[in-house]
Design a protein around this motif. Structure first.
Motif, PDB file in Angstrom:
ATOM      1  N   LYS A 317       0.842  -1.201   0.000  1.00  0.00           N
ATOM      2  CA  LYS A 317       0.000   0.000   0.000  1.00  0.00           C
ATOM      3  C   LYS A 317       0.876   1.250   0.000  1.00  0.00           C
ATOM      4  CE  LYS A 317      -3.843   2.319   0.296  1.00  0.00           C
ATOM      5  NZ  LYS A 317      -4.776   2.417  -0.860  1.00  0.00           N
ATOM      6  N   LYS A 318       1.964   1.198   0.724  1.00  0.00           N
ATOM      7  CA  LYS A 318       2.899   2.323   0.764  1.00  0.00           C
ATOM      8  C   LYS A 318       3.510   2.548  -0.622  1.00  0.00           C
ATOM      9  CE  LYS A 318       6.959   3.981   3.291  1.00  0.00           C
ATOM     10  NZ  LYS A 318       7.943   3.659   4.352  1.00  0.00           N
ATOM     11  N   VAL A 319       3.847   1.478  -1.309  1.00  0.00           N
ATOM     12  CA  VAL A 319       4.384   1.581  -2.664  1.00  0.00           C
ATOM     13  C   VAL A 319       3.341   2.185  -3.598  1.00  0.00           C
ATOM     14  CG1 VAL A 319       5.284   0.283  -4.625  1.00  0.00           C
ATOM     15  CG2 VAL A 319       5.944  -0.369  -2.309  1.00  0.00           C
ATOM     16  N   PHE A 320       2.102   1.713  -3.464  1.00  0.00           N
ATOM     17  CA  PHE A 320       0.995   2.226  -4.283  1.00  0.00           C
ATOM     18  C   PHE A 320       0.845   3.735  -4.090  1.00  0.00           C
ATOM     19  CE2 PHE A 320      -3.454   3.318  -4.959  1.00  0.00           C
ATOM     20  CZ  PHE A 320      -3.751   2.681  -6.149  1.00  0.00           C
ATOM     21  N   ASN A 321       0.861   4.190  -2.858  1.00  0.00           N
ATOM     22  CA  ASN A 321       0.702   5.621  -2.564  1.00  0.00           C
ATOM     23  C   ASN A 321       1.888   6.425  -3.103  1.00  0.00           C
ATOM     24  OD1 ASN A 321      -1.726   5.156  -1.262  1.00  0.00           O
ATOM     25  ND2 ASN A 321      -0.772   4.951   0.754  1.00  0.00           N
ATOM     26  N   TYR A 322       3.089   5.848  -3.026  1.00  0.00           N
ATOM     27  CA  TYR A 322       4.255   6.531  -3.565  1.00  0.00           C
ATOM     28  C   TYR A 322       4.110   6.747  -5.072  1.00  0.00           C
ATOM     29  CZ  TYR A 322       8.901   7.129  -5.531  1.00  0.00           C
ATOM     30  OH  TYR A 322       9.964   7.577  -6.268  1.00  0.00           O
ATOM     31  N   LEU A 340       1.195   1.128 -23.938  1.00  0.00           N
ATOM     32  CA  LEU A 340       0.685   0.180 -24.931  1.00  0.00           C
ATOM     33  C   LEU A 340      -0.741  -0.287 -24.654  1.00  0.00           C
ATOM     34  CD1 LEU A 340       3.868  -2.012 -25.498  1.00  0.00           C
ATOM     35  CD2 LEU A 340       3.082  -0.024 -26.797  1.00  0.00           C
ATOM     36  N   ALA A 341      -1.192  -0.173 -23.434  1.00  0.00           N
ATOM     37  CA  ALA A 341      -2.549  -0.610 -23.082  1.00  0.00           C
ATOM     38  C   ALA A 341      -2.962   0.041 -21.765  1.00  0.00           C
ATOM     39  CB  ALA A 341      -2.602  -2.137 -22.961  1.00  0.00           C
ATOM     40  N   THR A 342      -4.253   0.213 -21.581  1.00  0.00           N
ATOM     41  CA  THR A 342      -4.766   0.742 -20.319  1.00  0.00           C
ATOM     42  C   THR A 342      -4.505  -0.279 -19.222  1.00  0.00           C
ATOM     43  OG1 THR A 342      -6.483   1.987 -21.474  1.00  0.00           O
ATOM     44  CG2 THR A 342      -6.804   1.595 -19.123  1.00  0.00           C
ATOM     45  N   THR A 343      -3.721   0.134 -18.216  1.00  0.00           N
ATOM     46  CA  THR A 343      -3.245  -0.796 -17.201  1.00  0.00           C
ATOM     47  C   THR A 343      -3.784  -0.404 -15.832  1.00  0.00           C
ATOM     48  OG1 THR A 343      -1.214  -1.111 -18.476  1.00  0.00           O
ATOM     49  CG2 THR A 343      -1.197  -1.851 -16.187  1.00  0.00           C
ATOM     50  N   LYS A 344      -4.638  -1.241 -15.273  1.00  0.00           N
ATOM     51  CA  LYS A 344      -5.228  -0.990 -13.958  1.00  0.00           C
ATOM     52  C   LYS A 344      -4.266  -1.434 -12.849  1.00  0.00           C
ATOM     53  CE  LYS A 344      -9.405   0.695 -14.782  1.00  0.00           C
ATOM     54  NZ  LYS A 344      -9.882   1.955 -14.192  1.00  0.00           N
ATOM     55  N   THR A 345      -4.227  -0.644 -11.776  1.00  0.00           N
ATOM     56  CA  THR A 345      -3.354  -0.926 -10.644  1.00  0.00           C
ATOM     57  C   THR A 345      -4.186  -1.180  -9.395  1.00  0.00           C
ATOM     58  OG1 THR A 345      -1.837   0.685 -11.618  1.00  0.00           O
ATOM     59  CG2 THR A 345      -1.295  -0.131  -9.434  1.00  0.00           C
ATOM     60  N   SER A 346      -3.779  -2.172  -8.611  1.00  0.00           N
ATOM     61  CA  SER A 346      -4.530  -2.480  -7.394  1.00  0.00           C
ATOM     62  C   SER A 346      -3.625  -3.173  -6.387  1.00  0.00           C
ATOM     63  CB  SER A 346      -5.733  -3.379  -7.716  1.00  0.00           C
ATOM     64  OG  SER A 346      -5.298  -4.619  -8.253  1.00  0.00           O
ATOM     65  N   ILE A 347      -4.161  -3.380  -5.174  1.00  0.00           N
ATOM     66  CA  ILE A 347      -3.472  -4.132  -4.125  1.00  0.00           C
ATOM     67  C   ILE A 347      -4.276  -5.393  -3.851  1.00  0.00           C
ATOM     68  CG2 ILE A 347      -2.618  -4.120  -1.762  1.00  0.00           C
ATOM     69  CD1 ILE A 347      -1.169  -2.175  -3.501  1.00  0.00           C
ATOM     70  N   GLN A 348      -3.647  -6.554  -3.997  1.00  0.00           N
ATOM     71  CA  GLN A 348      -4.317  -7.830  -3.751  1.00  0.00           C
ATOM     72  C   GLN A 348      -3.387  -8.709  -2.915  1.00  0.00           C
ATOM     73  OE1 GLN A 348      -5.571  -9.670  -7.431  1.00  0.00           O
ATOM     74  NE2 GLN A 348      -6.365  -7.745  -8.271  1.00  0.00           N
ATOM     75  N   ASN A 349      -3.858  -9.096  -1.728  1.00  0.00           N
ATOM     76  CA  ASN A 349      -3.068  -9.959  -0.831  1.00  0.00           C
ATOM     77  C   ASN A 349      -1.666  -9.384  -0.587  1.00  0.00           C
ATOM     78  OD1 ASN A 349      -5.200 -11.854  -0.738  1.00  0.00           O
ATOM     79  ND2 ASN A 349      -4.496 -12.754  -2.668  1.00  0.00           N
ATOM     80  N   ASN A 350      -1.636  -8.090  -0.288  1.00  0.00           N
ATOM     81  CA  ASN A 350      -0.401  -7.357  -0.037  1.00  0.00           C
ATOM     82  C   ASN A 350       0.578  -7.436  -1.208  1.00  0.00           C
ATOM     83  OD1 ASN A 350       1.135  -5.625   1.562  1.00  0.00           O
ATOM     84  ND2 ASN A 350       2.412  -7.318   2.326  1.00  0.00           N
ATOM     85  N   ALA A 351       0.027  -7.495  -2.412  1.00  0.00           N
ATOM     86  CA  ALA A 351       0.856  -7.483  -3.618  1.00  0.00           C
ATOM     87  C   ALA A 351       0.390  -6.350  -4.525  1.00  0.00           C
ATOM     88  CB  ALA A 351       0.753  -8.817  -4.356  1.00  0.00           C
ATOM     89  N   LEU A 352       1.337  -5.609  -5.059  1.00  0.00           N
ATOM     90  CA  LEU A 352       1.031  -4.585  -6.044  1.00  0.00           C
ATOM     91  C   LEU A 352       0.804  -5.276  -7.379  1.00  0.00           C
ATOM     92  CD1 LEU A 352       0.984  -1.485  -6.731  1.00  0.00           C
ATOM     93  CD2 LEU A 352       3.368  -1.798  -7.444  1.00  0.00           C
ATOM     94  N   THR A 353      -0.365  -5.057  -7.998  1.00  0.00           N
ATOM     95  CA  THR A 353      -0.685  -5.735  -9.252  1.00  0.00           C
ATOM     96  C   THR A 353      -0.959  -4.714 -10.350  1.00  0.00           C
ATOM     97  OG1 THR A 353      -3.069  -5.865  -8.836  1.00  0.00           O
ATOM     98  CG2 THR A 353      -1.697  -7.663  -8.004  1.00  0.00           C
ATOM     99  N   LEU A 354      -0.539  -5.057 -11.557  1.00  0.00           N
ATOM    100  CA  LEU A 354      -0.832  -4.295 -12.768  1.00  0.00           C
ATOM    101  C   LEU A 354      -1.472  -5.262 -13.750  1.00  0.00           C
ATOM    102  CD1 LEU A 354       2.585  -2.423 -13.216  1.00  0.00           C
ATOM    103  CD2 LEU A 354       0.570  -1.618 -11.997  1.00  0.00           C
TER     104      LEU A 354
END
Length: 435
Positions: A317-322, A340-354
């Motif tokens: 979450k800290k990485v996401f906010n940064y 190259l593509a619309t890339t959604k970002t989220s936090i899932q199970n304490n993992a940063l996902t794209l």
């Protein structure tokens, strides 16, 4: 029988062809490879009918045509603190006239050096050759770095600084087409040995490595993905490859990589599911002679990657906010640094996902525990993809007849087990692909 043994199996290795600062060797057993193809042709004569085009292929790999002596072994070696893709090999010239003719025909530039050495360089092939008397050193090195090849040639041909033969004795006299020796390093507790063997429809590399890092993880691993890679970032976090290229990496990703490293990233995985085509219609109107409107529809086809990236950290979450403060993520949680593509970002199970263009029916399942893996399905590439890839690097043309590449690193009996399988397209034997 004695003649057959001498011709087919007796081998001699020049122990003065590898410098002492080599940290990796690929020992190519030329007779083993030749014998494999001879016996394959005897078992499958229909697959060994060489055309004129195939004969030209064989001629290109016959070193004697270039004035270079055919040895029983070719030792390709890597030097410490050099790029992983940069390799060297030394050989002996047996026909000076043929060698010079080859250099001129291939447009190598010739320059005299000190100590009786001569350098040859080809920009088109990105190859450097350094010759002294009948000895020659060849490398795929940039012209700006060719002084490195000159220094290595001096170590071999003048200073006689050779690698201790005892370190690589396990690479000689094996049943392998190629045997790899890897010097003890920041990842290995001791020197490692890997074996490459040629089989009917695949090439395999196999061996055990005493790793310093042995943590296993369960990865998502889509078995049908075009490309998938999984590993624990702790393995490479302190490696020179990260430190040496940190500025270039920061430029590519659009933010400071140290902001991620400070949060101790661990399990990392990327899945390139494939390339999806999107059609976009543009409507316009024209008029005929009677001023009647005529509707025109122009369809544009765009190709975008479908991929999933995940990285676990101590505080994702800290990485996401940064990343938000750096404007790498906008108000819609879109990672804007990937155009190259619309890339959604989220936090899932304490993992940063794209994630971009997610699959509707995702076929993914947790894999068996492993230290890391790499998987590529070449058969999912379209002809236009191959045209683009080969245009970037002609060496990739070699991979076109193959179906898949799988590499895995797991733990067995507290030792790392490494395996690679490069499989041919279904129905094709290895000999029919290579020729």
């Amino acid at each position: 029988m004695a003649i057959l043994y001498w011709f087919g199996y007796h081998k001699k290795f020049d122990r003065e062809c590898i410098p002492q600062n080599a940290d990796g060797i690929a020992m190519v057993d030329m007779k083993n490879i030749r014998n494999y193809f001879v016996f394959s042709c005897l078992k499958n004569p229909s697959e060994c009918q060489w055309s004129n085009k195939d004969s030209a292929f064989k001629e290109r790999f016959n070193l004697s045509n270039y004035g270079i002596k055919m040895s029983d072994y070719l030792a390709f070696f890597h030097i410490e603190n050099q790029p992983i893709s940069q390799w060297f090999v030394s050989a002996e010239i047996e026909n000076e006239t043929a060698f010079e003719k080859t250099m001129n025909k291939a447009h190598f530039r010739k320059a005299k050096l000190q100590n009786g050495m001569v350098a040859y360089y080809s920009n088109s092939m990105n190859l450097c050759a350094v010759k002294r008397s009948s000895q020659i050193l060849i490398s795929n090195i940039s012209e700006q770095q060719k002084h490195i090849a000159v220094n290595i040639a001096e170590d071999l041909f003048l200073k006689k600084l050779f690698l201790n033969a005892k370190q690589i004795e396990k690479t000689i006299g094996t049943q392998n087409a190629v045997t790899f020796w890897i010097k003890k390093n920041s990842l290995l507790e001791e020197d490692g040995i890997l074996s490459l063997k040629l089989e009917n429809n695949k090439i395999t590399v196999d061996g055990q490595l005493k790793l310093k890092y042995k943590k296993e993880s369960q990865f998502l691993q889509n078995p049908n993905a075009l490309f998938s890679l999984g590993f624990d970032f702790k393995m490479i976090q302190n490696q020179n490859i990260i430190k040496r290229h940190s500025a270039k990496i920061n430029k590519i990703i659009g933010f400071n990589l140290d902001s991620i490293l400070a949060n101790n990233p661990t399990k990392t995985e990327i899945l390139l599911n494939g390339i999806v085509e999107k059609k976009d219609s543009a409507i316009s109107y024209d008029y005929d002679d009677d001023f009647n409107p005529i509707k025109k529809v122009v369809v544009h086809t765009n190709r975008e990657p479908s991929f999933y990236f995940s990285m676990q950290t101590e505080n994702s979450k800290k990485v996401f906010n940064y990343l938000k403060t750096q404007n790498a993520i906008d108000n819609r949680n879109v990672f804007v640094n990937f155009p190259l593509a619309t890339t959604k970002t989220s936090i899932q199970n304490n993992a940063l996902t794209l994630e971009a263009n997610p699959l509707k029916n995702r076929i993914s399942k947790p894999s068996s525990s492993k230290i890391g893996y790499l998987q590529i399905h070449f058969n999912k590439l379209l002809p236009k993809d191959w045209l683009y890839i080969i245009a970037k690097n002609k060496n990739f043309k070699f991979l076109k007849p193959f179906e898949s590449f799988e590499m895995g690193l797991s733990k067995k009996n507290n030792v790392g087990h490494f395996r690679v399988d490069l499989k041919t397209t279904k129905g094709k034997s290895l000999i029919s692909v290579i020729k």
